[in-house]
Design a protein around this motif. Structure first.
Motif, PDB file in Angstrom:
ATOM      1  N   LEU A  48      -1.551   5.687   8.786  1.00 45.79           N
ATOM      2  CA  LEU A  48      -0.304   6.338   9.189  1.00 45.79           C
ATOM      3  C   LEU A  48       0.815   5.521   8.561  1.00 45.79           C
ATOM      4  N   HIS A  49       1.351   6.054   7.472  1.00 51.56           N
ATOM      5  CA  HIS A  49       2.331   5.363   6.648  1.00 51.56           C
ATOM      6  C   HIS A  49       3.669   5.194   7.382  1.00 51.56           C
ATOM      7  N   SER A  50       4.293   4.026   7.199  1.00 51.38           N
ATOM      8  CA  SER A  50       5.618   3.726   7.791  1.00 51.38           C
ATOM      9  C   SER A  50       5.679   4.149   9.260  1.00 51.38           C
ATOM     10  N   VAL A  63       0.416   3.619  -5.332  1.00 49.54           N
ATOM     11  CA  VAL A  63       1.533   4.518  -5.620  1.00 49.54           C
ATOM     12  C   VAL A  63       1.172   5.921  -5.133  1.00 49.54           C
ATOM     13  N   PRO A  64       1.843   6.404  -4.088  1.00 48.90           N
ATOM     14  CA  PRO A  64       1.561   7.742  -3.564  1.00 48.90           C
ATOM     15  C   PRO A  64       2.329   8.813  -4.335  1.00 48.90           C
ATOM     16  N   SER A  65       1.904  10.068  -4.203  1.00 48.49           N
ATOM     17  CA  SER A  65       2.530  11.166  -4.937  1.00 48.49           C
ATOM     18  C   SER A  65       3.228  12.138  -3.994  1.00 48.49           C
ATOM     19  N   THR A  76       6.070  -1.188   1.267  1.00 50.24           N
ATOM     20  CA  THR A  76       7.525  -1.205   1.075  1.00 50.24           C
ATOM     21  C   THR A  76       8.137   0.180   1.175  1.00 50.24           C
ATOM     22  N   ASP A  77       7.398   1.230   0.732  1.00 50.93           N
ATOM     23  CA  ASP A  77       7.980   2.560   0.542  1.00 50.93           C
ATOM     24  C   ASP A  77       9.142   2.474  -0.457  1.00 50.93           C
ATOM     25  N   ALA A  78       9.098   1.468  -1.330  1.00 50.21           N
ATOM     26  CA  ALA A  78      10.138   1.299  -2.350  1.00 50.21           C
ATOM     27  C   ALA A  78      10.216   2.566  -3.201  1.00 50.21           C
ATOM     28  N   GLY A  94      -2.653  11.549  -0.868  1.00 49.85           N
ATOM     29  CA  GLY A  94      -1.390  11.323  -0.167  1.00 49.85           C
ATOM     30  C   GLY A  94      -0.203  11.290  -1.105  1.00 49.85           C
ATOM     31  N   GLU A  95       1.080  11.319  -0.610  1.00 52.27           N
ATOM     32  CA  GLU A  95       1.192  11.299   0.802  1.00 52.27           C
ATOM     33  C   GLU A  95       1.298  12.706   1.337  1.00 52.27           C
ATOM     34  N   ILE A  96       0.561  12.943   2.415  1.00 51.91           N
ATOM     35  CA  ILE A  96       0.476  14.261   3.032  1.00 51.91           C
ATOM     36  C   ILE A  96       0.862  14.098   4.503  1.00 51.91           C
ATOM     37  N   THR A 132       0.806  -1.224   0.000  1.00 42.78           N
ATOM     38  CA  THR A 132       0.000   0.000   0.000  1.00 42.78           C
ATOM     39  C   THR A 132       0.840   1.276   0.000  1.00 42.78           C
ATOM     40  N   HIS A 133       2.144   1.153  -0.301  1.00 39.03           N
ATOM     41  CA  HIS A 133       2.952   2.381  -0.417  1.00 39.03           C
ATOM     42  C   HIS A 133       4.218   2.087  -1.190  1.00 39.03           C
ATOM     43  N   CYS A 134       4.211   2.397  -2.480  1.00 39.03           N
ATOM     44  CA  CYS A 134       5.367   2.110  -3.319  1.00 39.03           C
ATOM     45  C   CYS A 134       5.529   3.223  -4.350  1.00 39.03           C
ATOM     46  N   HIS A 135       6.707   3.872  -4.350  1.00 44.88           N
ATOM     47  CA  HIS A 135       6.954   4.992  -5.266  1.00 44.88           C
ATOM     48  C   HIS A 135       7.457   4.480  -6.614  1.00 44.88           C
ATOM     49  N   LEU A 136       6.607   3.751  -7.295  1.00 46.05           N
ATOM     50  CA  LEU A 136       6.986   3.108  -8.566  1.00 46.05           C
ATOM     51  C   LEU A 136       7.234   4.102  -9.695  1.00 46.05           C
TER      52      LEU A 136
HETATM   53 ZN   LIG Z   1       6.500   7.466   0.717  1.00 38.53          ZN
END
Ligand SMILES: [Zn+2]
Length: 277
Positions: free
Chosen positions: A171-173, A36-38, A221-223, A93-95, A6-10
């Motif tokens: 609440l991401h990461s 994919v968040p912005s 992942t926050d990849a 997000g992400e904000i 649910t969080h990958c900067h692809l």
């Molecule tokens: Zn992120």
């Protein structure tokens, strides 16, 4: 296993040479959905474009607190327009707030966060929240400011927005205290778990996460960042969620299958993206 990231900067350059192969490996590893968040309006445009081209990808649009200086009078309408244009946009997000890099004054970060929370309420979309303390922070000033803003926002949601009030976001990461987690859970937020939970010295993080209810956890992942063991040092990618699932299973005395199934179900409920493709 049925897994979700649910969080990958692809969209970032680190994936320019092999993006399709990365997505293919994710699918082979059992991932049916990747969010994919912005980071800015420009990246929100790129992310929406990217997610339109692939059935497993979904988008969150928004401006990251470290990009607050890019904010101007047109930002909200640009984000609103993107969200309206694409069914792939499932979140804002992400904000959030970043008191580690402190790229903009706290008041400015808070005001931009509030504007985007109001947009999320208007669009009835959940929010993906970034929060980072100063390294030497004893008081958790960032978490404190953030939770206050989120409490006010949830309390102010109008009737008719019950789904959002019940499941306002993630609440991401998450790297906060048990007390911050408790207040976030009370508001209905999910807690995003990333690679650092696999690191040798992350005893406290494992303890905090291990005590949270499984029906509120998401795996991210926050990849390309935050690569989990045993790949630490390499570029991160969504297929690596399996190592985070394994570690959560270990600290909660469950099976990786149970963790995978629960977090995938949690994500589907929060982001309403329906069945696997
Ligand atoms: Zn992120």
């Amino acid at each position: 296993m049925n897994l979700t990231d649910t969080h990958c900067h692809l969209d970032l350059d680190q994936f320019n040479n092999d993006r399709e192969a990365v997505i293919q490996r994710a699918r082979s590893a059992g991932l049916a959905h990747i969010l994919v968040p912005s980071l800015t309006v420009a990246s929100s445009r790129a992310v929406v474009h990217l997610t339109e081209s692939n059935p497993v990808l979904y988008a969150a649009v928004g401006v990251h607190p470290n990009e607050a200086e890019s904010w101007d009078g047109q930002t909200i309408s640009a984000l609103r327009e993107l969200a309206a244009r694409s069914l792939k946009v499932v979140a804002v997000g992400e904000i959030g707030l970043d008191y580690y890099w402190n790229k903009s004054p706290h008041e400015e970060q808070i005001s931009i966060l509030k504007e985007q929370l109001n947009l999320a309420a208007e669009l009835e979309l959940p929010v993906v929240i970034h929060s980072r303390e100063k390294d030497d922070a004893e008081t958790g000033a960032c978490a404190e400011d953030l939770i206050k803003v989120l409490e006010d926002w949830v309390a102010g949601l109008q009737s008719g927005k019950e789904t959002l009030a019940q499941r306002p976001g993630v609440l991401h990461s998450f790297s906060g205290s048990s007390e911050t987690a408790r207040r976030a859970l009370e508001l209905g937020f999910y807690i995003g778990v990333t690679g650092p939970i696999t690191y040798k010295n992350a005893h406290q993080k494992r303890q905090v996460i291990g005590n949270l209810p499984l029906e509120r956890l998401l795996i991210e992942t926050d990849a390309p960042y935050l690569t989990p063991e045993p790949h630490r040092g390499e570029r991160n990618e969504p297929a690596f969620v399996v190592h985070i699932a394994d570690k959560i299973a270990e600290v909660t005395s469950r099976t990786p299958q149970e963790i995978a199934a629960a977090t995938t179900e949690n994500a589907a409920l929060l982001f309403s993206w329906g069945e696997s493709v």
